[in-house]
Design a protein around this motif. Structure first.
Motif, mmCIF file in Angstrom:
data_model
loop_
_atom_site.group_PDB
_atom_site.id
_atom_site.type_symbol
_atom_site.label_atom_id
_atom_site.label_comp_id
_atom_site.label_asym_id
_atom_site.label_seq_id
_atom_site.Cartn_x
_atom_site.Cartn_y
_atom_site.Cartn_z
ATOM 1 N N GLU A 114 0.843 -1.242 -0.040
ATOM 2 C CA GLU A 114 -0.107 0.044 -0.057
ATOM 3 C C GLU A 114 0.790 1.376 -0.127
ATOM 4 O O GLU A 114 0.601 2.154 -0.528
ATOM 5 C CB GLU A 114 -0.914 -0.030 1.416
ATOM 6 N N VAL A 115 1.886 1.503 0.886
ATOM 7 C CA VAL A 115 2.848 2.562 0.851
ATOM 8 C C VAL A 115 3.667 2.575 -0.515
ATOM 9 O O VAL A 115 3.456 3.712 -1.109
ATOM 10 C CB VAL A 115 3.915 2.068 2.009
ATOM 11 N N LEU A 116 4.032 1.487 -1.096
ATOM 12 C CA LEU A 116 4.635 1.811 -2.373
ATOM 13 C C LEU A 116 3.796 2.157 -3.552
ATOM 14 O O LEU A 116 3.879 2.825 -4.203
ATOM 15 C CB LEU A 116 5.384 0.496 -2.720
ATOM 16 N N THR A 117 2.372 1.702 -3.399
ATOM 17 C CA THR A 117 1.424 2.154 -4.367
ATOM 18 C C THR A 117 1.092 3.402 -4.323
ATOM 19 O O THR A 117 0.865 4.280 -5.238
ATOM 20 C CB THR A 117 -0.019 1.249 -4.323
ATOM 21 N N ALA A 118 1.171 4.124 -3.105
ATOM 22 C CA ALA A 118 0.632 5.474 -2.887
ATOM 23 C C ALA A 118 2.051 6.246 -3.429
ATOM 24 O O ALA A 118 1.990 7.430 -3.620
ATOM 25 C CB ALA A 118 0.572 5.599 -1.166
ATOM 26 N N LEU A 119 3.104 5.531 -3.451
ATOM 27 C CA LEU A 119 4.479 6.166 -3.968
ATOM 28 C C LEU A 119 4.493 6.131 -5.374
ATOM 29 O O LEU A 119 5.550 6.545 -6.115
ATOM 30 C CB LEU A 119 5.445 5.697 -3.174
ATOM 31 N N ASN A 120 3.355 5.641 -6.107
ATOM 32 C CA ASN A 120 3.309 5.315 -7.401
ATOM 33 C C ASN A 120 4.408 4.281 -8.012
ATOM 34 O O ASN A 120 4.507 4.385 -9.254
ATOM 35 C CB ASN A 120 3.629 6.724 -8.249
ATOM 36 N N CYS A 121 4.663 3.349 -7.372
ATOM 37 C CA CYS A 121 5.331 2.345 -7.903
ATOM 38 C C CYS A 121 4.424 1.263 -8.422
ATOM 39 O O CYS A 121 3.224 0.978 -8.138
ATOM 40 C CB CYS A 121 6.013 1.595 -6.488
ATOM 41 N N VAL A 122 4.896 0.554 -9.463
ATOM 42 C CA VAL A 122 3.971 -0.552 -10.088
ATOM 43 C C VAL A 122 4.859 -1.680 -10.130
ATOM 44 O O VAL A 122 6.013 -1.726 -9.930
ATOM 45 C CB VAL A 122 3.697 -0.021 -11.657
ATOM 46 N N ASP A 123 3.985 -2.925 -10.390
ATOM 47 C CA ASP A 123 4.818 -4.013 -10.592
ATOM 48 C C ASP A 123 5.556 -4.640 -9.510
ATOM 49 O O ASP A 123 6.861 -4.586 -9.393
ATOM 50 C CB ASP A 123 5.743 -4.117 -11.671
ATOM 51 N N LEU A 124 4.952 -4.710 -8.198
ATOM 52 C CA LEU A 124 5.491 -5.158 -7.027
ATOM 53 C C LEU A 124 5.523 -6.707 -6.760
ATOM 54 O O LEU A 124 6.035 -7.246 -5.645
ATOM 55 C CB LEU A 124 4.742 -4.346 -5.895
ATOM 56 N N SER A 125 4.937 -7.363 -7.670
ATOM 57 C CA SER A 125 4.933 -8.885 -7.440
ATOM 58 C C SER A 125 5.957 -9.482 -7.121
ATOM 59 O O SER A 125 6.052 -10.541 -6.728
ATOM 60 C CB SER A 125 3.787 -9.339 -8.634
ATOM 61 N N ARG A 126 7.191 -9.185 -7.827
ATOM 62 C CA ARG A 126 8.506 -9.858 -7.653
ATOM 63 C C ARG A 126 9.365 -9.634 -6.664
ATOM 64 O O ARG A 126 10.264 -10.202 -6.463
ATOM 65 C CB ARG A 126 9.099 -9.761 -9.228
ATOM 66 N N LEU A 127 8.725 -8.522 -5.833
ATOM 67 C CA LEU A 127 9.627 -7.986 -4.841
ATOM 68 C C LEU A 127 9.293 -8.837 -3.612
ATOM 69 O O LEU A 127 8.161 -9.205 -3.107
ATOM 70 C CB LEU A 127 9.379 -6.387 -4.504
ATOM 71 N N SER A 128 10.645 -9.221 -2.900
ATOM 72 C CA SER A 128 10.336 -9.761 -1.525
ATOM 73 C C SER A 128 9.939 -8.655 -0.348
ATOM 74 O O SER A 128 10.102 -7.421 -0.640
ATOM 75 C CB SER A 128 11.560 -10.365 -1.025
ATOM 76 N N VAL A 129 9.730 -9.085 0.817
ATOM 77 C CA VAL A 129 9.197 -8.070 1.702
ATOM 78 C C VAL A 129 10.329 -7.291 2.203
ATOM 79 O O VAL A 129 10.512 -6.166 2.491
ATOM 80 C CB VAL A 129 8.837 -9.024 3.079
ATOM 81 N N ARG A 130 11.549 -7.999 2.127
ATOM 82 C CA ARG A 130 12.765 -7.157 2.554
ATOM 83 C C ARG A 130 13.241 -6.185 1.609
ATOM 84 O O ARG A 130 13.639 -4.859 1.953
ATOM 85 C CB ARG A 130 14.126 -7.984 2.484
ATOM 86 N N SER A 131 13.007 -6.377 0.283
ATOM 87 C CA SER A 131 13.193 -5.660 -1.067
ATOM 88 C C SER A 131 12.194 -4.530 -0.928
ATOM 89 O O SER A 131 12.488 -3.185 -0.926
ATOM 90 C CB SER A 131 13.047 -6.346 -2.184
ATOM 91 N N MET A 132 10.899 -4.720 -0.613
ATOM 92 C CA MET A 132 9.640 -3.683 -0.479
ATOM 93 C C MET A 132 10.336 -2.759 0.882
ATOM 94 O O MET A 132 9.714 -1.505 0.626
ATOM 95 C CB MET A 132 8.439 -4.424 -0.347
ATOM 96 N N ARG A 133 10.629 -3.312 1.803
ATOM 97 C CA ARG A 133 10.916 -2.525 2.951
ATOM 98 C C ARG A 133 12.162 -1.419 2.670
ATOM 99 O O ARG A 133 11.952 -0.135 2.977
ATOM 100 C CB ARG A 133 11.222 -3.253 4.117
ATOM 101 N N ALA A 134 12.967 -1.954 1.965
ATOM 102 C CA ALA A 134 14.156 -1.041 1.479
ATOM 103 C C ALA A 134 13.610 -0.237 0.429
ATOM 104 O O ALA A 134 14.318 1.300 0.482
ATOM 105 C CB ALA A 134 15.243 -2.114 0.938
ATOM 106 N N GLU A 135 12.982 -0.457 -0.409
ATOM 107 C CA GLU A 135 12.489 0.574 -1.445
ATOM 108 C C GLU A 135 11.310 1.299 -0.634
ATOM 109 O O GLU A 135 11.812 2.760 -1.120
ATOM 110 C CB GLU A 135 11.460 -0.243 -2.477
ATOM 111 N N ALA A 136 10.833 1.212 0.099
ATOM 112 C CA ALA A 136 9.749 2.014 0.583
ATOM 113 C C ALA A 136 10.418 3.413 1.483
ATOM 114 O O ALA A 136 10.426 4.342 1.424
ATOM 115 C CB ALA A 136 8.828 1.403 1.800
ATOM 116 N N ARG A 137 11.583 2.564 2.309
ATOM 117 C CA ARG A 137 12.434 3.549 3.071
ATOM 118 C C ARG A 137 13.174 4.528 2.281
ATOM 119 O O ARG A 137 13.275 5.850 2.533
ATOM 120 C CB ARG A 137 13.512 2.727 3.833
ATOM 121 N N GLN A 138 13.773 4.006 1.165
ATOM 122 C CA GLN A 138 14.458 4.715 0.000
ATOM 123 C C GLN A 138 13.523 5.989 -0.570
ATOM 124 O O GLN A 138 14.073 7.027 -0.684
ATOM 125 C CB GLN A 138 15.126 4.050 -0.858
#
Length: 307
Positions: free
Chosen positions: A113-137
């Motif tokens: 939800e956070v990454l979607t609000a940040l206009n990110c797409v195609d999150l299906s291949r990301l691990s939770v760890r990668s999503m956490r790092a991406e959101a923080r960045q």
């Protein structure tokens, strides 16, 4: 000199000249109406935008009964701090990020939800760890100053473990990014945040209280005469009108507005063109569902309207 529709505020008089269906359509559209509690809540939110980074950032819980306007307030706050494109850096700045709490309160769904609000797409291949790092960045890159999480009480739908992980995630983000977090929800939202004493200690609380039969309600109902595109002055500033509105809505903001809207639509269609206490007795006025039963679950009758 008499002014046509002088009972309506000048900015709204032109709408009274529209045909019936156009006036009804206008009333049914979303618009921000400044209310005392809503403006007070916005002031608290604005204080968080300018709060300097520090070790323990203050957070805010905005809570109240369903229909008290929490989502409208945080949406308004988000719009007042809409994303802006920075030509110098080629990046958009998002000072306020508004995200919905997912129905399944897992860490993966939260970051989705956070990454979607940040206009990110195609999150299906990301691990939770990668999503956490991406959101923080990304939150750092777009210079988010306040993260708003709406419907935080959905967290309670998860297992005890999911709830602990979810609260830890919120605490992690406010610590890591040094930004305030705003959580909005029902009374259950307060209980959800209190589950983590360390997190709850950072939260201030702003409760949206139901309307009471006082001066504020009197002003609210009186103002409808100046807002609605009805061609005759309304008479809602009476004891009887206030009592009936409270009895039918329990003082919940959303219910009050839906009730007034339904009565105003009926007033246009039957040619009455005004509202008073009797307007809520009309057989074809759609009443709030909760007003149809007493606390004992029995049907009751108010005027001509069986509720």
């Amino acid at each position: 000199m008499n002014v046509l529709y002088s009972h309506i505020f000048p900015a709204y008089r032109e709408y009274a000249e529209l045909n019936d269906e156009a006036r009804i359509d206008w009333m049914r559209r979303d618009r921000w109406i400044s209310l005392p509690q809503a403006e007070a809540a916005l002031r608290h939110l604005e204080d968080l935008v300018i709060y300097p980074p520090r070790g323990r950032m203050p957070c805010l819980l905005l809570f109240g009964a369903t229909g008290m306007g929490k989502t409208e307030i945080v949406s308004r706050f988000s719009k007042l701090h809409a994303p802006q494109f920075d030509i110098r850096t080629g990046l958009s700045k998002m000072p306020v990020l508004l995200a919905q709490i997912p129905p399944e309160p897992s860490e993966e769904q939260f970051y989705t939800e956070v990454l979607t609000a940040l206009n990110c797409v195609d999150l299906s291949r990301l691990s939770v760890r990668s999503m956490r790092a991406e959101a923080r960045q990304l939150l750092a890159e777009v210079e988010t100053k306040v993260l708003v999480l709406d419907e935080i009480d959905k967290m309670l739908a998860g297992t005890p473990r999911q709830q602990r992980v979810f609260l830890n995630t919120i605490r992690f983000l406010t610590n890591d990014l040094k930004i305030p977090i705003v959580c909005a929800g029902t009374e259950d939202a307060r209980m959800a945040v209190l589950m983590d004493p360390n997190l709850a200690d950072r939260f201030g609380a702003f409760e949206l209280m139901p309307w009471r039969n006082d001066h504020a309600l009197r002003q609210l109902l009186a103002s409808f005469s100046g807002l609605l595109p009805l061609r005759r002055p309304s008479m809602l500033d009476t004891v009887e009108a206030r009592q009936r509105v409270l009895a039918l809505t329990q003082g919940v903001t959303g219910r009050i507005f839906r009730l007034i809207e339904a009565a105003a639509v009926t007033a246009i269609r039957d040619g009455r063109e005004m509202l008073d206490a009797a307007s809520f007795e009309a057989n074809d006025v759609t009443l709030p569902l909760v007003s149809m039963f007493t606390s004992a679950g029995k049907r009751r009758t108010i005027g001509r309207a069986t509720v």
